[in-house]
Design a protein around this motif. Structure first.
Motif, PDB file in Angstrom:
ATOM      1  N   GLY A  59       0.896  -1.241  -0.043  1.00 16.25           N
ATOM      2  CA  GLY A  59      -0.025  -0.070  -0.009  1.00 16.25           C
ATOM      3  C   GLY A  59       0.811   1.088  -0.051  1.00 16.25           C
ATOM      4  O   GLY A  59       2.050   1.301   0.528  1.00 16.25           O
ATOM      5  N   ILE A  60       0.245   2.412  -0.400  1.00 13.94           N
ATOM      6  CA  ILE A  60       1.218   3.515  -0.501  1.00 13.94           C
ATOM      7  C   ILE A  60       1.166   4.380   0.518  1.00 13.94           C
ATOM      8  O   ILE A  60       1.941   5.331   0.850  1.00 13.94           O
ATOM      9  CB  ILE A  60       0.691   4.304  -1.722  1.00 13.94           C
ATOM     10  CG1 ILE A  60      -0.587   4.903  -1.635  1.00 13.94           C
ATOM     11  CG2 ILE A  60       0.918   3.760  -3.163  1.00 13.94           C
ATOM     12  CD1 ILE A  60      -1.074   5.919  -2.922  1.00 13.94           C
ATOM     13  N   HIS A  61       0.213   4.086   1.816  1.00 15.65           N
ATOM     14  CA  HIS A  61       0.093   4.905   2.910  1.00 15.65           C
ATOM     15  C   HIS A  61       0.634   3.972   4.116  1.00 15.65           C
ATOM     16  O   HIS A  61       0.174   2.708   3.948  1.00 15.65           O
ATOM     17  CB  HIS A  61      -1.051   5.564   3.272  1.00 15.65           C
ATOM     18  CG  HIS A  61      -1.673   6.539   1.879  1.00 15.65           C
ATOM     19  ND1 HIS A  61      -0.849   7.529   1.525  1.00 15.65           N
ATOM     20  CD2 HIS A  61      -2.447   6.347   1.318  1.00 15.65           C
ATOM     21  CE1 HIS A  61      -1.536   8.169   0.593  1.00 15.65           C
ATOM     22  NE2 HIS A  61      -2.456   7.499   0.266  1.00 15.65           N
ATOM     23  N   MET A  64      -3.216   3.544   5.505  1.00 15.47           N
ATOM     24  CA  MET A  64      -4.076   3.022   4.663  1.00 15.47           C
ATOM     25  C   MET A  64      -5.441   3.590   5.376  1.00 15.47           C
ATOM     26  O   MET A  64      -5.779   4.672   5.590  1.00 15.47           O
ATOM     27  CB  MET A  64      -4.226   1.663   4.398  1.00 15.47           C
ATOM     28  CG  MET A  64      -3.001   1.259   3.384  1.00 15.47           C
ATOM     29  SD  MET A  64      -2.805   2.268   1.692  1.00 15.47           S
ATOM     30  CE  MET A  64      -4.347   1.639   0.785  1.00 15.47           C
ATOM     31  N   TYR A  65      -6.740   2.672   5.265  1.00 17.95           N
ATOM     32  CA  TYR A  65      -7.802   3.083   5.384  1.00 17.95           C
ATOM     33  C   TYR A  65      -8.283   3.471   6.807  1.00 17.95           C
ATOM     34  O   TYR A  65      -9.182   3.899   7.173  1.00 17.95           O
ATOM     35  CB  TYR A  65      -8.935   1.920   5.029  1.00 17.95           C
ATOM     36  CG  TYR A  65      -8.626   1.613   3.725  1.00 17.95           C
ATOM     37  CD1 TYR A  65      -8.639   2.539   2.493  1.00 17.95           C
ATOM     38  CD2 TYR A  65      -8.454   0.290   3.188  1.00 17.95           C
ATOM     39  CE1 TYR A  65      -8.363   2.055   1.191  1.00 17.95           C
ATOM     40  CE2 TYR A  65      -8.386  -0.159   1.802  1.00 17.95           C
ATOM     41  CZ  TYR A  65      -8.300   0.730   0.960  1.00 17.95           C
ATOM     42  OH  TYR A  65      -8.124   0.447  -0.539  1.00 17.95           O
ATOM     43  N   ARG A  66      -7.108   3.074   7.603  1.00 18.11           N
ATOM     44  CA  ARG A  66      -7.362   3.525   9.217  1.00 18.11           C
ATOM     45  C   ARG A  66      -7.083   5.015   9.194  1.00 18.11           C
ATOM     46  O   ARG A  66      -7.753   5.666  10.092  1.00 18.11           O
ATOM     47  CB  ARG A  66      -6.042   2.932   9.981  1.00 18.11           C
ATOM     48  CG  ARG A  66      -6.255   1.420  10.255  1.00 18.11           C
ATOM     49  CD  ARG A  66      -5.030   1.068  10.974  1.00 18.11           C
ATOM     50  NE  ARG A  66      -4.945   1.286  12.005  1.00 18.11           N
ATOM     51  CZ  ARG A  66      -5.175   0.560  13.302  1.00 18.11           C
ATOM     52  NH1 ARG A  66      -5.264  -0.662  12.979  1.00 18.11           N
ATOM     53  NH2 ARG A  66      -4.618   0.960  14.404  1.00 18.11           N
ATOM     54  N   GLY A  67      -6.400   5.599   8.360  1.00 18.56           N
ATOM     55  CA  GLY A  67      -6.400   7.025   8.192  1.00 18.56           C
ATOM     56  C   GLY A  67      -7.411   7.619   7.540  1.00 18.56           C
ATOM     57  O   GLY A  67      -8.101   8.529   8.128  1.00 18.56           O
ATOM     58  N   GLY A 345      -6.950  -4.683  -2.301  1.00 19.16           N
ATOM     59  CA  GLY A 345      -5.797  -4.563  -3.337  1.00 19.16           C
ATOM     60  C   GLY A 345      -5.169  -2.977  -2.908  1.00 19.16           C
ATOM     61  O   GLY A 345      -4.394  -2.620  -3.426  1.00 19.16           O
ATOM     62  N   GLY A 346      -5.918  -2.358  -1.823  1.00 20.19           N
ATOM     63  CA  GLY A 346      -5.302  -0.868  -1.538  1.00 20.19           C
ATOM     64  C   GLY A 346      -5.757   0.167  -2.521  1.00 20.19           C
ATOM     65  O   GLY A 346      -5.086   1.037  -2.641  1.00 20.19           O
ATOM     66  N   THR A 347      -7.085   0.057  -2.974  1.00 21.71           N
ATOM     67  CA  THR A 347      -7.376   1.290  -4.148  1.00 21.71           C
ATOM     68  C   THR A 347      -7.399   2.643  -3.260  1.00 21.71           C
ATOM     69  O   THR A 347      -7.780   2.459  -2.017  1.00 21.71           O
ATOM     70  CB  THR A 347      -8.812   0.806  -4.694  1.00 21.71           C
ATOM     71  OG1 THR A 347      -9.015   1.547  -5.711  1.00 21.71           O
ATOM     72  CG2 THR A 347      -9.986   0.924  -3.698  1.00 21.71           C
ATOM     73  N   PRO A 384     -11.118  -2.845   6.542  1.00 27.66           N
ATOM     74  CA  PRO A 384     -10.597  -1.519   6.464  1.00 27.66           C
ATOM     75  C   PRO A 384      -9.725  -1.403   7.697  1.00 27.66           C
ATOM     76  O   PRO A 384      -8.750  -0.548   7.734  1.00 27.66           O
ATOM     77  CB  PRO A 384     -11.016  -0.539   5.957  1.00 27.66           C
ATOM     78  CG  PRO A 384     -12.729  -0.857   6.084  1.00 27.66           C
ATOM     79  CD  PRO A 384     -12.834  -2.279   6.681  1.00 27.66           C
ATOM     80  N   ASP A 385      -9.894  -2.363   8.931  1.00 27.25           N
ATOM     81  CA  ASP A 385      -9.090  -2.105  10.006  1.00 27.25           C
ATOM     82  C   ASP A 385      -7.684  -2.218  10.059  1.00 27.25           C
ATOM     83  O   ASP A 385      -6.940  -1.640  11.044  1.00 27.25           O
ATOM     84  CB  ASP A 385      -9.817  -2.985  11.140  1.00 27.25           C
ATOM     85  CG  ASP A 385     -11.199  -2.488  11.346  1.00 27.25           C
ATOM     86  OD1 ASP A 385     -11.600  -1.339  10.989  1.00 27.25           O
ATOM     87  OD2 ASP A 385     -12.019  -3.191  12.058  1.00 27.25           O
ATOM     88  N   VAL A 386      -7.299  -3.178   9.112  1.00 28.34           N
ATOM     89  CA  VAL A 386      -5.749  -3.543   9.190  1.00 28.34           C
ATOM     90  C   VAL A 386      -5.128  -3.303   7.777  1.00 28.34           C
ATOM     91  O   VAL A 386      -5.675  -3.676   6.818  1.00 28.34           O
ATOM     92  CB  VAL A 386      -5.574  -4.962   9.806  1.00 28.34           C
ATOM     93  CG1 VAL A 386      -4.061  -5.444   9.614  1.00 28.34           C
ATOM     94  CG2 VAL A 386      -6.094  -5.024  11.148  1.00 28.34           C
TER      95      VAL A 386
END
Lengths: 545, 144
Positions: A59-61, A64-67, A345-347, A384-386
């Motif tokens: 992933g690029i962050h 990721m979705y936690r943020g 997949g980290g979209t 999205p938690d992890v």
């Protein structure tokens, strides 16, 4: 329509299990019974690394979705500019800040609503834009300094970018503050979606003009979205989508570098658009491999120093092709699985298709279910938690490696032909895709691939569903508006601006300023496009079949 | 699969085309290959032909069936336009088979105009091929 008995017999029995058959995926990779640590090669640090770290496989962050959750960006647009303005305002009132506009077919081909060829197509698959006036109506009352606008436009993307810039300027928002995206990926048009105006070299030169102009004047404008979506829909396998899309991306990077731009000055503005189809793990592996390949190539081959140039950002959309007209509610399930694959997949953003789209443009109810699908995944499932929860799975990592390996084989073939443009001109890429599409359909016919409701568990009498009805008035309204625009404008200004553009196109100078001038003079989309048709000519694709 | 019609001992000639501004050619390319594998003589009109040019090719090439595919909601204007042109050119006997993204209500309208099939995505190739054989036979009977 019920299948005939003979057709039914042609299919294997619905309930038959293909025991002992080798298992493979769309990319044709043979799958083992199970995977072990022996199937995963290389070190954690070099192959994966932490999320947010090179090569960004995970992933690029870092968070990721936690943020921040992915952006739920639903693509819409229809009818007249007024219709679309109303829809965009409604979305904004619901708290959306990311708009996404679809255009009708005449607009996509650079034709005015008044063109003979536009008959029956105005406002059908999106909103019609024939002149600046239409863009002024679409964005009326919308604060262009506060929203970002994604426009799905390719061949005439330079003209639509110019229109957006002029609408912004007239509303007091300078070009440098305008944020948004035009798709503008012409290579995938030749490869798959087939909406072009000129030969490949001419369109590449126009992309070069946008690249240079936007890098210098519109720093928040994503002047290209490199798209695998359409390549996949046209029939490509997952690995073909991956390889052909990244190959296109590298062509655009080379174009920028060859024209004197510093790679780190423009690469951070390049973003991608992928398909998410039904083979769950294969899709996730594809997204992860895409990030790793891009990062490595940008760093090692194209000399990027900035991390932002190495991070592959992507939008994704669930597969339209996977939707069936039979038992349409099943499409909700397919879309859910595909949406999960894109998220795992980290979209960065996601559009989910509606269940009725094999019948028609989606109804409001179907669009709502599609959006709710994303919201359920976001808020109820814990997915999205992890970050990259499947990272380290022997199977997934092995599949990601295999995707990368096979993609490089395609890069080699394409390079040996002299690059993507050559591989388009000799029909290689189109033929590869058509061959995969046909092989896929053959497998469905033989029953080797089962599709629920189509060749397995089918029903005799399918009940039609309620679908969206499209208003036919758009064509009349748009033609009338265009006549008014032509009556009001200063013809001398229009002709001068078009003559100037003709001159610039012939002399290979940057064309963006003169397109902006033509747009301001209310030259129409087709008039501006026709200048290119005169100078560059049209394009006929090589024989594919 | 066998493309010759057993009764008539004649190969079906079919033109596949997308008669509007629509580049979504996966379906037509798959169908063209399938018709060919089924023993038919297949012509492809290429991208972006007008309804008139589709009809002219059909007449010039003396085809039995024209298979039209659209995914851009233009079927209600474009398919009948091909039909109209065929009639104008004195080839009203050439059969038109449709397919693509076609809402149920539109299927009925097209059927009434004599444009048959109107198959949605995911229709088994065999079903389309059988339908083409059926309408080709109808044309041959008419022509006799």
């Amino acid at each position: 329509m019920p299948a005939t008995n003979r057709t039914k017999k042609a299919y294997k029995s619905d309930t038959e299990v293909l025991k002992g058959n080798p298992r493979s995926n769309s990319s044709g990779f043979e799958l083992k019974d199970y995977y072990t640590p022996d199937d995963v090669k290389g070190s954690y640090k070099s192959k994966l690394g932490a999320p947010g770290e090179y090569p960004y496989t995970r992933g690029i962050h870092p968070d990721m979705y936690r943020g921040r959750l992915w952006t739920m960006r639903m693509f819409s647009g229809f009818g007249t500019p007024e219709d679309t303005n109303g829809r965009l305002k409604l979305l904004l009132s619901h708290g959306e800040t990311g708009l996404s506009v679809a255009f009708d077919m005449p607009t996509l081909y650079g034709l005015d609503a008044s063109s003979d060829r536009a008959h029956g197509e105005v406002g059908k698959c999106g909103v019609n834009v024939s002149s600046l006036k239409d863009m002024e109506v679409i964005f009326k009352g919308i604060p262009l300094d506060k929203v970002s606008t994604s426009m799905t436009i390719n061949a005439p993307a330079n003209i639509l970018t110019a229109m957006y810039a002029v609408v912004g300027e007239k509303g007091g928002v300078p070009k440098k503050n305008l944020a948004g995206t035009v798709q503008a990926d012409i290579l995938k048009e030749y490869i798959a979606q087939k909406e072009w105006m000129y030969p490949p070299e001419a369109h590449m030169r126009i992309i070069r003009d946008m690249m240079i102009y936007c890098t210098n004047n519109m720093p928040k404008w994503n002047y290209i979205s490199i798209s695998g979506y359409h390549i996949r829909e046209a029939g490509a396998s997952a690995v073909q989508e991956l390889a052909f899309t990244l190959a296109d991306g590298f062509e655009y990077v080379k174009l920028g570098i060859e024209n004197g731009l510093d790679v780190d000055s423009f690469a951070p503005r390049l973003s991608f658009f992928f398909n998410s189809s039904t083979n769950f793990f294969e899709e996730i592996a594809k997204f992860r491999a895409a990030r790793r390949i891009w990062a490595k190539e940008m760093k090692e081959t194209y000399g990027a120093k900035s991390e932002r140039s190495m991070k592959l950002r992507f939008h994704s959309q669930t597969s339209g092709y996977s939707l069936t007209w039979q038992q349409p509610l099943n499409n909700i399930i397919r879309t859910s699985v595909e949406a999960m694959a894109a998220i795992l997949g980290g979209t960065q953003s996601l559009h989910t298709n509606s269940y009725d789209e094999a019948w028609a443009l989606p109804s409001e109810q179907a669009v709502e279910v599609a959006l709710r699908t994303q919201q359920v995944i976001a808020h109820e499932t814990g997915i999205p938690d992890v970050v990259d929860p499947l990272g380290g799975s022997y199977y997934l990592e092995s599949l990601t490696d295999k995707m990368e390996e096979e993609a490089y084989k395609y890069f080699k073939t394409i390079n040996a032909m002299g690059g993507v443009v050559s591989a388009i001109k000799n029909g290689y890429l189109q033929k590869e895709i058509a061959a995969t599409a046909y092989a896929h359909q053959r497998k469905v016919e033989s029953g080797e691939l089962k599709i629920v409701g189509v060749n397995a568990f089918s029903k005799e009498n399918e009940q039609p569903i309620n679908v969206l009805k499209i208003d036919f008035n758009a064509e009349r309204i748009q033609r009338k508006r265009l006549r008014e625009v032509k009556l009001k404008r200063n013809e001398g200004n229009v002709q001068r601006s078009l003559d100037r553009l003709r001159d610039i196109y012939s002399r290979d100078e940057n064309s963006m300023e003169s397109i902006i001038q033509a747009v301001k003079a209310y030259a129409t989309l087709q008039e501006i496009s026709d200048v290119g048709r005169e100078v560059f000519g049209g394009w006929k694709e090589p024989t594919i079949i | 699969m066998e493309g010759t019609n057993n009764n008539m001992k004649r190969r079906i000639r079919i033109l596949v085309a997308k008669p509007a501004l629509d580049g979504h050619d996966r379906g037509v390319l798959v169908l063209a290959k399938a018709f060919r594998d089924a023993g038919m003589e297949v012509l492809y009109a290429g991208l972006l032909p007008t309804p008139e040019s589709v009809a002219r090719i059909a007449v010039d090439e003396d085809v039995d069936v024209v298979a039209l595919s659209l995914h851009n909601s233009a079927h209600l204007s474009a398919f009948p336009a091909v039909k109209k042109w065929l009639k104008k050119l004195g080839a009203g006997d050439i059969q038109i088979v449709g397919g693509g993204i076609i809402p149920p209500a539109d299927r009925k309208k097209l059927e009434k105009l004599g444009i048959t099939g109107n198959f949605g995505p995911g229709t088994p190739l065999n079903q389309v091929i059988e339908h083409v054989r059926k309408v080709a036979k109808k044309k041959w009977v008419k022509d006799q």
